[in-house]
Design an enzyme around this catalytic site. Sequence first.
Site, short mmCIF file in Angstrom:
data_model
loop_
_atom_site.label_atom_id
_atom_site.label_comp_id
_atom_site.label_asym_id
_atom_site.label_seq_id
_atom_site.Cartn_x
_atom_site.Cartn_y
_atom_site.Cartn_z
CD GLU A 169 -2.15 -21.87 -16.32
OE1 GLU A 169 -3.62 -22.41 -16.52
OE2 GLU A 169 -1.83 -22.12 -15.22
CG ASP A 219 -11.10 -23.89 -7.01
OD1 ASP A 219 -11.97 -24.44 -6.33
OD2 ASP A 219 -11.48 -22.96 -7.77
CG PHE A 220 -6.29 -23.58 -10.75
CD1 PHE A 220 -6.94 -24.94 -10.35
CD2 PHE A 220 -6.65 -23.09 -12.03
CE1 PHE A 220 -7.68 -25.67 -11.17
CE2 PHE A 220 -7.54 -24.00 -12.69
CZ PHE A 220 -8.13 -25.19 -12.32
CG HIS A 240 -12.65 -26.40 -11.29
ND1 HIS A 240 -12.50 -27.68 -11.35
CD2 HIS A 240 -11.55 -26.18 -12.44
CE1 HIS A 240 -11.54 -28.22 -12.05
NE2 HIS A 240 -10.79 -27.31 -12.55
CD GLU A 271 -1.92 -23.17 -11.64
OE1 GLU A 271 -1.36 -24.44 -11.48
OE2 GLU A 271 -2.82 -23.10 -12.60
#
Lengths: 251, 61
Positions: free
Chosen positions: A29, A85-86, A129, A60
Amino acid sequence: MARMTYAEAARLALAEEMRRDPTVWALGEDLGPEGGVAGQYRGLQAEFGPQRIVDTPISESTIMGSSVGAAVAGTRPVVELRYCDFGLCAADEIVNQAAKIRYMTGGQARAPLVIRQTIGIREGLAAQHSQSTEAIWTHIPGLVAVAPSTPADNRALLKAAIRCDDPVVYMEHKELWTVEGEVPEEESVDEIGKARVWREGSDLTIVSWSTAVHAADAACHELARSQDALSLGQGARVRFCREDRTASGHP
Amino acid sequence: MGFGAEILAETAEEMFRALKAPPVRIGAPRIPIPFSEPLENLCRMTAPRVVAAAEKLMDLG
């Protein structure tokens, strides 16, 4: 030696590898005009074009799934997942697909890709995050885990990760992006899976990785100073190992 | 917990008799990282935390 930030060192490493090997490309991204959350992709789309620095939708699992396919098909994707985290959104593609393919095909297929996902605290990013998920990835057979500590590391280890024939989870630290350091002028590719001894000694061993290496370094200086002040013999020698690359399942 | 647990386990398996004291782990507390700045700071790895752990380990008082 050249002085540059941790982010600039990573950008240099990726640019060098993309010039060297036409099968290396990156996706994620906001890599193009924005140049990544820390500028670690700045200018790369202008040099290599939108077919090799690819902007993707916010998904993701899609980013990771297409990367696994592209890696099996013979390219070397550098997958930008922004925050670890993603990375959990893409856990199936990472753990059940990328990490397993070489084993389940008896080595007929491999997934040489780099999964970049930052770890750690940066001021005020809060619980979703700020995680450090390295313990998860290091416990998955088939994945290689790397966490660079300095700009020089980030150049030499990212290049090694891109050249690795197995999937590498590459964990940069958010608070290191703007940290400056000396980076050798000559190109170097580090060895994955080998700790570096930062400081020799015989009384105490500190093992650390990522940004904690810098806390440990400062602690060693403080200990050396305070022990002299306390007249503790000749001053305890402190050994400081840096375990910033861990190869679980690395061949 | 954490990757430090694996390092300590390997250390105990491979070089237990070479250890001079029981090894310790220093890491973030087992909580989600707080938004609040003072609480967030308690989760950071800092030099004073490493020094305190080392002094206790080496009995430097």
